[in-house]
Motif scaffolding. Sequence first.
Motif, PDB file in Angstrom:
ATOM      1  N   ALA A 211     -15.176 -40.545  15.594  1.00 15.47           N
ATOM      2  CA  ALA A 211     -16.198 -41.285  14.549  1.00 15.47           C
ATOM      3  C   ALA A 211     -15.611 -41.253  13.059  1.00 15.47           C
ATOM      4  O   ALA A 211     -15.607 -42.248  12.584  1.00 15.47           O
TER       5      ALA A 211
ATOM      6  N   TYR B  24     -12.572 -43.523  13.004  1.00 13.95           N
ATOM      7  CA  TYR B  24     -13.021 -45.181  13.031  1.00 13.95           C
ATOM      8  C   TYR B  24     -13.430 -45.313  11.812  1.00 13.95           C
ATOM      9  O   TYR B  24     -13.493 -46.485  11.220  1.00 13.95           O
TER      10      TYR B  24
ATOM     11  N   ASN C 162     -10.854 -46.553   9.259  1.00 16.12           N
ATOM     12  CA  ASN C 162      -9.904 -47.404   9.764  1.00 16.12           C
ATOM     13  C   ASN C 162      -8.736 -46.923   9.941  1.00 16.12           C
ATOM     14  O   ASN C 162      -7.718 -47.457   9.579  1.00 16.12           O
TER      15      ASN C 162
ATOM     16  N   LYS D 253      -6.482 -45.649  13.437  1.00 18.38           N
ATOM     17  CA  LYS D 253      -6.367 -45.384  14.961  1.00 18.38           C
ATOM     18  C   LYS D 253      -6.086 -43.868  15.254  1.00 18.38           C
ATOM     19  O   LYS D 253      -4.861 -43.306  14.987  1.00 18.38           O
TER      20      LYS D 253
ATOM     21  N   ASP E 296     -16.380 -47.041  24.802  1.00 15.56           N
ATOM     22  CA  ASP E 296     -16.495 -46.774  23.371  1.00 15.56           C
ATOM     23  C   ASP E 296     -15.582 -47.545  22.534  1.00 15.56           C
ATOM     24  O   ASP E 296     -14.556 -47.246  22.576  1.00 15.56           O
ATOM     25  N   SER E 297     -15.933 -48.734  21.841  1.00 12.59           N
ATOM     26  CA  SER E 297     -15.249 -49.399  21.138  1.00 12.59           C
ATOM     27  C   SER E 297     -14.562 -48.692  19.845  1.00 12.59           C
ATOM     28  O   SER E 297     -13.683 -49.367  19.488  1.00 12.59           O
ATOM     29  N   ARG E 298     -14.943 -47.635  19.767  1.00 13.17           N
ATOM     30  CA  ARG E 298     -14.276 -46.654  18.337  1.00 13.17           C
ATOM     31  C   ARG E 298     -13.158 -46.141  18.875  1.00 13.17           C
ATOM     32  O   ARG E 298     -12.163 -45.842  18.122  1.00 13.17           O
TER      33      ARG E 298
ATOM     34  N   LYS F  17      -9.169 -46.046  20.095  1.00 13.03           N
ATOM     35  CA  LYS F  17      -8.204 -47.073  19.977  1.00 13.03           C
ATOM     36  C   LYS F  17      -6.934 -46.662  20.847  1.00 13.03           C
ATOM     37  O   LYS F  17      -6.079 -47.680  21.280  1.00 13.03           O
TER      38      LYS F  17
END
Length: 899
Positions: free
Chosen positions: A92, A95, A98, A100, A132-134, A136
């Motif tokens: 969390a 993300y 910003n 990774k 989960d798009s968060r 990376k």
Amino acid sequence: MWQEETIGVNGKGFILVLIIALIFLLVPNHAKASGTGSFEVGGYWQPPIYVGGDYNTNAHWANIAAANIDIITGIHLWNGVMNKAANETGIANSYANNVKLQVSDSGITGKQTFTPADITALQTTLTPYKSDSRVKGMNIIDEPSAYEMEGFANTYKQAKAFAPNIDYYVNMLPSVTDQRVQAPYGKLFLSNSGARGSSSSVTSTHSLGQTITIPAGVTYLDGVDMYIDATQWSSTEMLTLKLWDSPSKTFLMSEALALGTGLTEGWDYYHYFQLSKDVTPLTTYYLELVHNGGGNNLIGGVTRSNTDVYAGGAAYENGAAQTYDFFFRLYTTRDNQGTNYENYLDDWIQYSGADYMLYDNYPFLFGSSDNSSYFQNAELVRGRGLANNVLYGGFLQSLDGNSRTVTMDMMRWNVYSLLTYGMKKMNWYTYWRPDPAASFPGTPVSENGTLLPRYTQLQTLNSEMRKLGGTLKDLTSLRVYHTGTTLWTGTKFLPPNFFVKPASLAEPMIIGYFTNASGRKYVMLTNRDYTTSKTLDFNFNPKPGSLTEISKTTGLEVSVPGYNAATGVLNLTLSPGEGRLFALPAGFTPQLNLAAEAVVSATSSLESSSTGWGKILVNDDQRNTVTGSLGWSSNSSIHVNHTESITMDLGASKTFGEVDLFPRNDTGNVGRGFPIDFTIQVAASSSGPWTTVVTKTGYPLPGNSSQWFTFTPVTARYVKLEGTNLRVSAGEYRMQLSEFEVYAAPNFAKGSLVTSTSSVENADWGVAKLVDLTRNSVPGLYGWSSSSNTSTNHTESISFDMQTSRTISRVDLYPRNDSGNVGLGFPIDFTIKTAANAGGPWTTVATRTGYALPPGLEQSFTFTALSARYVKVEGTSLRKITTEPGQPYRMQFAEVGIH
């Protein structure tokens, strides 16, 4: 990483086996080393998650972002089991800022994959992260050993196929002399690694066997390894692996013997039996393991499955077929016959299909001395990254060494030395200070997240890297050279003819040369001294009309006040360890040799980086056959005379009229491999049609000099040398070259008969050195110097018999440019004359009086095209050589070109 980790042997049983056949012979569809649009600044160790607390707060992640870090790797050392829930705060807050995060998960990190059950478990663990798009990134493994490579490569490949939206972290071991990087001799092409769960014993009266089927496309079996319990195999027990034509054992094709090691490290369980035998695709053979006596005449723990898991064959015990299969892996010849470390790197990329290569090797670990393998490691990683066409990067040292404080200048040196090698993934070790703190002095952040003085240093260097990264991300490294009185292990000294060089070659510099996809060229000039600033001149030859620098503060191209376009001299100040990136004008071609950056292909090639043979070594600026850069050698049908060819793809259509071929010239092999009958052909397309521009038959054994071939200029993209009658040596027919060069217009000085009114003839000077294509003055190749009447000003001349009438319109005179003597010996008053006959009459085509002291760059003199056989340069007022005792009057040139 800094502290070595050991992973034990896993005896876990499996029911089904993932057969990986031929997968390793395919070229991975991974990102290229050029034009990737990717440059990352990273760090190791996210804020930790302890059983009693989680440091993944928004404030700590905001500090990571403020440090100009793009990516950071997760760990799971102190909290027991890591899973999606445990990673939530890190996911969390990374993300939100910003950055990774490459998370660690106990179900993936450190896990190898072999069977369908392994794949299912991997996918199950990945599923919540995939959705989960968060998320990376994911941490797979740090520093896998060579014997673990297959399992972790499978994990990477399967994870990437299942969740391609996630990046996966794997970091390779450095080039250390230990068993962990000792890759197998051959290249894996068929694996039955998942055949585990049980074992059998081999005794002096009980053999074991396995039938194998060779896949399509494989014609050579280099070796086989099996998984044998090292604790039961003593150093006094001999095993033999035999390759038979079938279980009936009609014909013994090959065998390999081995003693146990008496050791029990992980790699001791995987023994390689080298069989070195030609095989027929789609044919079944029989492997038999025999105990030759010794020890207790019994070795248990020869690993096998419990069920039939391999469709291409079956296990045998004492000649009887069984319903299970043994663990085995089959290997063929490697594409690159390199060092163990290079093979280790190749295996990772070729087995996993990964689009990058990352390693860690730190320079300042050992008291007051530096790590002598630092640049050697960078050279090897760069070489394999480019050869496999993938991104490559390295770790940077952000903590103090053993009893040694690392300064900002040292950190800067670490950064820019690796950037000069073309690295695009730059990771600091370490960002967060692990516990106990005493083991990690000088980190940027303490064990509880307090920012320490090194944080701002890291922040500054990361900002510079990010700004430069906007350009570096799209560049491909073409060359890396060093200067200085002492070279580090594994590095290459700047060649005499390279287009940019410091005025003093004694200064410790690194010069990196790059190109982007459009062909624009860049150079990075780096101070290899991390204690002293340097202010010095760099000479560009040929001279770019302009020079811009990539700003470290804006990332934009800015003007360079220290560059003089008229002289081609850049005056530059570099802080300790600093590098600066310069852009050459679009369309500017610094290499006169049009093949210097060509893509090389050949009908066959001996690829052996350990000995110095390979296609890329035939256009590497090294004209002599020297250790590590012998050149190119064919490698097929060596016992019969046959046809071979080597082709240079110039990258675009270009006009040229000369090809220079440099034979082998190592002691005892001068001229060896130069073809007897051959042609030089050109084409617009790789598929032809081909036009022959040179034909030679019965060519004599060449001596230690280039063989140059001129022809009416043509426009083409491809140049091919085809040998149809090869020279035999020691019973082998090979075609071999040290270097292959192509020039826009013939240089008729090359190959001319050169005479002069007087000449210094010694190891450094001589008339022959005036036409050797070496435009720079370096020891052993200074050029030509007059020798008579040195105490008074007088007339000297040098003449060139081009041996036939030529149409010419330009003469290039290259001044001396060795440090302290730049321009000395260049005449003040002189003429250039031409004639059809040796006795004249002479026609003056250029006259100069009061000529100023030139910089160390070519001086070109053009005139209306005319036909002549002879060219003379006559100096009537000479310049004193002020650096010699008595200041003698001499005429001197490093090189002369006639076009």
